[in-house]
Design a protein around this motif. Sequence first.
Motif, short mmCIF file in Angstrom:
data_model
loop_
_atom_site.label_atom_id
_atom_site.label_comp_id
_atom_site.label_asym_id
_atom_site.label_seq_id
_atom_site.Cartn_x
_atom_site.Cartn_y
_atom_site.Cartn_z
N ARG A 170 1.88 1.72 -3.57
CA ARG A 170 0.71 2.10 -4.33
C ARG A 170 0.40 3.57 -4.12
O ARG A 170 0.12 4.31 -5.06
CB ARG A 170 -0.48 1.24 -3.91
CG ARG A 170 -1.20 0.63 -5.07
CD ARG A 170 -2.26 -0.34 -4.65
NE ARG A 170 -2.86 -0.01 -3.37
CZ ARG A 170 -3.42 -0.91 -2.56
NH1 ARG A 170 -3.46 -2.15 -2.92
NH2 ARG A 170 -3.94 -0.54 -1.41
N SER A 171 0.50 4.03 -2.85
CA SER A 171 0.20 5.43 -2.56
C SER A 171 1.19 6.34 -3.27
O SER A 171 0.81 7.38 -3.81
CB SER A 171 0.27 5.71 -1.07
OG SER A 171 -0.37 4.70 -0.37
N SER B 262 0.83 -1.20 0.00
CA SER B 262 0.00 0.00 0.00
C SER B 262 0.87 1.25 0.00
O SER B 262 0.49 2.29 -0.56
CB SER B 262 -0.94 -0.01 1.19
OG SER B 262 -0.21 -0.07 2.38
N TYR C 173 0.00 9.19 -5.78
CA TYR C 173 -0.02 10.53 -5.19
C TYR C 173 -0.15 11.66 -6.20
O TYR C 173 -0.98 12.55 -6.03
CB TYR C 173 1.22 10.75 -4.32
CG TYR C 173 0.86 11.42 -3.03
CD1 TYR C 173 0.47 10.66 -1.94
CD2 TYR C 173 0.84 12.81 -2.94
CE1 TYR C 173 0.09 11.26 -0.77
CE2 TYR C 173 0.46 13.42 -1.77
CZ TYR C 173 0.08 12.65 -0.68
OH TYR C 173 -0.31 13.24 0.47
#
Lengths: 290, 360
Positions: free
Chosen positions: A104-105, A101, A109
């Motif tokens: 992924r962030s 995660s 972003y």
Amino acid sequence: MRRFLQRHVSQVALSPSLALIAIFLYGFIAYTAAVSTTNSKAFPRFDSFVGLEQYWRLFHTPRWHVAFTNMFLFGGLFLLVTISLGLVIAILIDQRIRAESFFRSIVMYPMAMSFVVTGIIWQWLLNPTLGIEVMVHQLGFTSFRLDWLTNPDTVIWALVVAAFWQGCGLVMALFLAGLRGIDEDIWKAAAVDGIPAWRVYVYIVIPMLAPVFLTVVVLLSLSIVRAFDLVVALTNGGPGVSSDLPSVFMFDMAFRRTNLGLSAASAVVMLGTVLAILIPYLYVETRERA
Amino acid sequence: MIDIRISNCNKSYGSLRVLKDINLEIERGEFIVLLGPSGCGKSTLLHIVAGLDRLSSGEIEIGGRDVTDVEPKDRDIAMVFQSYALYPTMSVRSNMEFGLRMRGKPLSEIRPLVEEKARMLHIDHLLDRRPSQLSGGQRQRVAIGRALVRDPKVFLFDEPLSNLDAKLRASMRTEIKKLHLTLGTTAIYVTHDQLEAMTLATRMVVMKAGEIQQVGKPEEVYHRPVNLFVADFLGNPGMNFMKGHLRIDGGHVVADVGAATIPLDGYAFATPPADGQAVVVGLRPESVQPATGGEAFVLTLKPTLTEHTGSDNLVVLAMGGEEIVGKFPTETLPKLGEPVTVSFDLGRLSVFDAETERRI
Ligand SMILES: Nc1ncnc2c1ncn2[C@@H]1O[C@H](COP(=O)(O)OP(=O)(O)O)[C@@H](O)[C@H]1O
Ligand SMILES: [Mg+2]
């Protein structure tokens, strides 16, 4: 009357918004098309009908040719880079890595930022006296040069990199969702069959993602045609007009050069380009559903 | 000759123990069915044999070779999945060829092999179609074909018929049985369907919550279940259970089950019976029959409900405060409320300790 209302309640409820769409979307498209057949300057004037002369003029304007070619150049490179790298990143994240995660962030972003912010960030990063070039020089590589923003031949790459940075997250997310949607058993069957992972991707999984590719291409293509704020913030069409896009050309003609007729003609040509992308897509989509 | 040996196999996901100390030896050519309720760990055990899941501890041997740390592709196995798991972007032919091509077999050898197996499974006319153009039954045939062409040492099936409708399931079941009789390849077959297990298995393994309950021939497991769970899991309608106590009376053992006293002289006790021991006496519905005279043990009971199934009449009988079910032939349909005399087949009794739930 009441019977009529009862039977058509949904149509009645929708009609105000349908009317608004009809006026503000299709009405103004028609209006723009009408303006494109006039010799309007700063304000629309319908007493100066010139037929298709504005289109003739448009296609004899060198700056429009630069802008229109740029759209395909920028668009082609942007599609290629964003789709291939977005897919590679999605595949890497799909390997059930740790801290998934988090990665992924990071990739997602930039999506949260407007194109104007993206443009300004990359203007700083690519600025030879402020950004990456200075950083690399400080590391000791003094011969390193990064003059994308100031070189008319490479300025298109600056647009591609910034647009990729912004668009990659969405593409990655769509591909990752597609990858996660693939039946686990297919991977197991492939493992028992002894098919190496890269071959499973190339021959089985990526072909299964064909609908995702279609969606991604359409989404990105529309953002290419619309691209305006990024160019204004990053290069403002420069150096010279070398990084012009049709949307910038249109804006310039309408509001700075007071040539509304020519601007409207360019808008209609852009609409044609969008339809050329959308109609085949809708055709394929509706045929698949049927 | 032992073909597969599973020794002290344990598997945990975090703190969840999915398999608990599984031991199983499978002879060459056996058709082993793993049977148990959903979530009992059947698929996990099959995946471990395939090498798709890692063991937490224990060992797996296939063909005399320790394969605990061997990749699935090098275990000489082929697998058929419930979801078929066909490669949707390839034709049926490519689906069947792909595994062999990956192993570097020349196409000139693969082609005839694929066509032969396709004919065997009656899918030779479908070879150029895509999986999406096939029905469920045809897809599962292709999946089986894909496994067949590999000519593996062991076939693994994970609920291959669960996605098919009842009729198709029955016909595919017989076909799988015929295939096994023809090829004689060792197979492990996972299902939660007892009919599939009873008909296909040369030996079946009943599992519950990650533990093996009983291993044996289908008729042995059906008639001599080792505990109440196995007795209850098999059979439709389920086994009749009568709670009571043992009484030892001048050398004769009997079970007092409320409304009746059942003599257990002919019963082969696995553990010595004790006077007053709390037991559950089990008897399958087909062992409760209308009396014709001359039976060793008869009872007169009142029917409270009858059901036709087509092939039999299911008769619910009041017995003390409880009810038992008899499976009567279709020509015998007792009237509700009018007592009938039924016989118990004492040779088919199962007696369980009420506390440990084990067969005694
Ligand atoms: N990858 C996994 N992670 C965590 N738990 C799992 C995983 N796979 C299976 N389980 C759990 O293991 C148990 C047994 O699963 P499974 O072998 O699929 O059961 P069955 O095939 O008998 O229905 C279930 O409780 C399931 O929730
Ligand atoms: Mg399962």
